[in-house]
Design a protein around this motif. Structure first.
Motif, PDB file in Angstrom:
ATOM      1  N   TYR A  61       0.851  -1.178   0.000  1.00  0.00           N
ATOM      2  CA  TYR A  61       0.000   0.000   0.000  1.00  0.00           C
ATOM      3  C   TYR A  61       0.892   1.235   0.000  1.00  0.00           C
ATOM      4  N   VAL A  62       0.465   2.260  -0.707  1.00  0.00           N
ATOM      5  CA  VAL A  62       1.193   3.522  -0.771  1.00  0.00           C
ATOM      6  C   VAL A  62       0.310   4.606  -0.178  1.00  0.00           C
ATOM      7  N   LYS A  63       0.953   5.556   0.510  1.00  0.00           N
ATOM      8  CA  LYS A  63       0.225   6.689   1.094  1.00  0.00           C
ATOM      9  C   LYS A  63       0.982   7.971   0.773  1.00  0.00           C
ATOM     10  N   PHE A  64       0.247   8.963   0.254  1.00  0.00           N
ATOM     11  CA  PHE A  64       0.795  10.292   0.008  1.00  0.00           C
ATOM     12  C   PHE A  64       0.011  11.295   0.855  1.00  0.00           C
ATOM     13  N   ILE A  65       0.727  12.243   1.451  1.00  0.00           N
ATOM     14  CA  ILE A  65       0.098  13.314   2.216  1.00  0.00           C
ATOM     15  C   ILE A  65       0.553  14.632   1.606  1.00  0.00           C
ATOM     16  N   ASN A  66      -0.400  15.415   1.138  1.00  0.00           N
ATOM     17  CA  ASN A  66      -0.107  16.723   0.556  1.00  0.00           C
ATOM     18  C   ASN A  66      -0.183  17.777   1.663  1.00  0.00           C
ATOM     19  N   HIS A  67       0.948  18.335   2.035  1.00  0.00           N
ATOM     20  CA  HIS A  67       0.994  19.371   3.066  1.00  0.00           C
ATOM     21  C   HIS A  67       0.906  20.769   2.465  1.00  0.00           C
ATOM     22  N   ASN A  68       0.731  20.859   1.159  1.00  0.00           N
ATOM     23  CA  ASN A  68       0.630  22.152   0.481  1.00  0.00           C
ATOM     24  C   ASN A  68      -0.767  22.738   0.618  1.00  0.00           C
ATOM     25  N   GLU A  69      -0.855  24.023   0.420  1.00  0.00           N
ATOM     26  CA  GLU A  69      -2.138  24.734   0.456  1.00  0.00           C
ATOM     27  C   GLU A  69      -2.813  24.720  -0.912  1.00  0.00           C
ATOM     28  N   TYR A  70      -2.328  23.882  -1.808  1.00  0.00           N
ATOM     29  CA  TYR A  70      -2.881  23.800  -3.153  1.00  0.00           C
ATOM     30  C   TYR A  70      -2.873  22.344  -3.620  1.00  0.00           C
ATOM     31  N   LEU A  71      -3.709  22.077  -4.598  1.00  0.00           N
ATOM     32  CA  LEU A  71      -3.852  20.760  -5.213  1.00  0.00           C
ATOM     33  C   LEU A  71      -2.570  20.411  -5.981  1.00  0.00           C
ATOM     34  N   VAL A  72      -2.177  19.143  -5.967  1.00  0.00           N
ATOM     35  CA  VAL A  72      -1.013  18.701  -6.734  1.00  0.00           C
ATOM     36  C   VAL A  72      -1.364  17.459  -7.552  1.00  0.00           C
ATOM     37  N   GLN A  73      -0.649  17.303  -8.641  1.00  0.00           N
ATOM     38  CA  GLN A  73      -0.756  16.121  -9.500  1.00  0.00           C
ATOM     39  C   GLN A  73       0.522  15.316  -9.291  1.00  0.00           C
ATOM     40  N   LEU A  74       0.396  14.018  -8.981  1.00  0.00           N
ATOM     41  CA  LEU A  74       1.550  13.148  -8.776  1.00  0.00           C
ATOM     42  C   LEU A  74       1.625  12.139  -9.911  1.00  0.00           C
ATOM     43  N   GLU A  75       2.830  11.910 -10.412  1.00  0.00           N
ATOM     44  CA  GLU A  75       3.072  10.880 -11.420  1.00  0.00           C
ATOM     45  C   GLU A  75       4.322  10.103 -11.018  1.00  0.00           C
ATOM     46  N   TRP A  76       4.303   8.776 -11.183  1.00  0.00           N
ATOM     47  CA  TRP A  76       5.433   7.940 -10.791  1.00  0.00           C
ATOM     48  C   TRP A  76       5.325   6.563 -11.419  1.00  0.00           C
ATOM     49  N   PHE A  77       6.395   5.795 -11.258  1.00  0.00           N
ATOM     50  CA  PHE A  77       6.445   4.386 -11.620  1.00  0.00           C
ATOM     51  C   PHE A  77       6.714   3.593 -10.341  1.00  0.00           C
TER      52      PHE A  77
END
Length: 150
Positions: A61-77
């Motif tokens: 399982y993977v977990k990402f937490i966005n601590h920014n005050e704006y929306l982000v797009q994540l891309e990875w392999f």
């Protein structure tokens, strides 16, 4: 009197110790190293992985937490580091994963909720079982702000 104090300390130690072990097992998210320094935070996004089992299948399982005050797009392999100290990378164009993460939000893969299927990785796609996995990585992770409409 010393025997009573020693007995109380021993009992408290026995009571507290199993509780600590149980808490450690329920929260076993490990950091995903995103930077050469070993940090698991990049551009305001924190990343973790967890080896687990879901419906008798070994899963990461993977977990990402966005601590920014704006929306982000994540891309990875996806990439797995084996117990034999070898990286297995999925780097074909069709293997690229992507999610959009709201400001100050968290996204994680779970067995109960399939809201983020990109964050659920089948171990058998890399190795025989979770015993063969040493680490997981979000290889070539890119964190972007989506273009704003004019």
């Amino acid at each position: 009197m010393k025997k009573i104090i020693t007995t109380i300390i021993l009992l408290l130690t026995l009571i507290i110790s199993p509780t600590n072990r149980m808490n450690a097992q329920t929260n076993d998210w490990q950091p995903i190293y995103l930077l050469v320094t070993g940090a698991n935070t990049m551009e305001g996004v924190e990343a973790f992985f967890q080896l687990n089992t879901c419906n008798a299948e070994d899963i990461i399982y993977v977990k990402f937490i966005n601590h920014n005050e704006y929306l982000v797009q994540l891309e990875w392999f996806d990439a797995v580091f084996t117990q034999e100290l070898k990286w297995i990378n999925k780097e074909e164009a069709g293997d690229k994963k992507s999610i959009t993460l709201a400001a100050n939000a968290e996204a994680k893969g779970t067995c109960l909720n399939n809201a983020y299927p990109e964050l659920i990785i089948k171990v058998k796609d890399f190795v025989d079982g979770k015993k063969d996995v040493k680490r997981y990585s979000s290889s070539q992770l890119m964190i972007m702000m989506p273009l704003k409409e004019h």
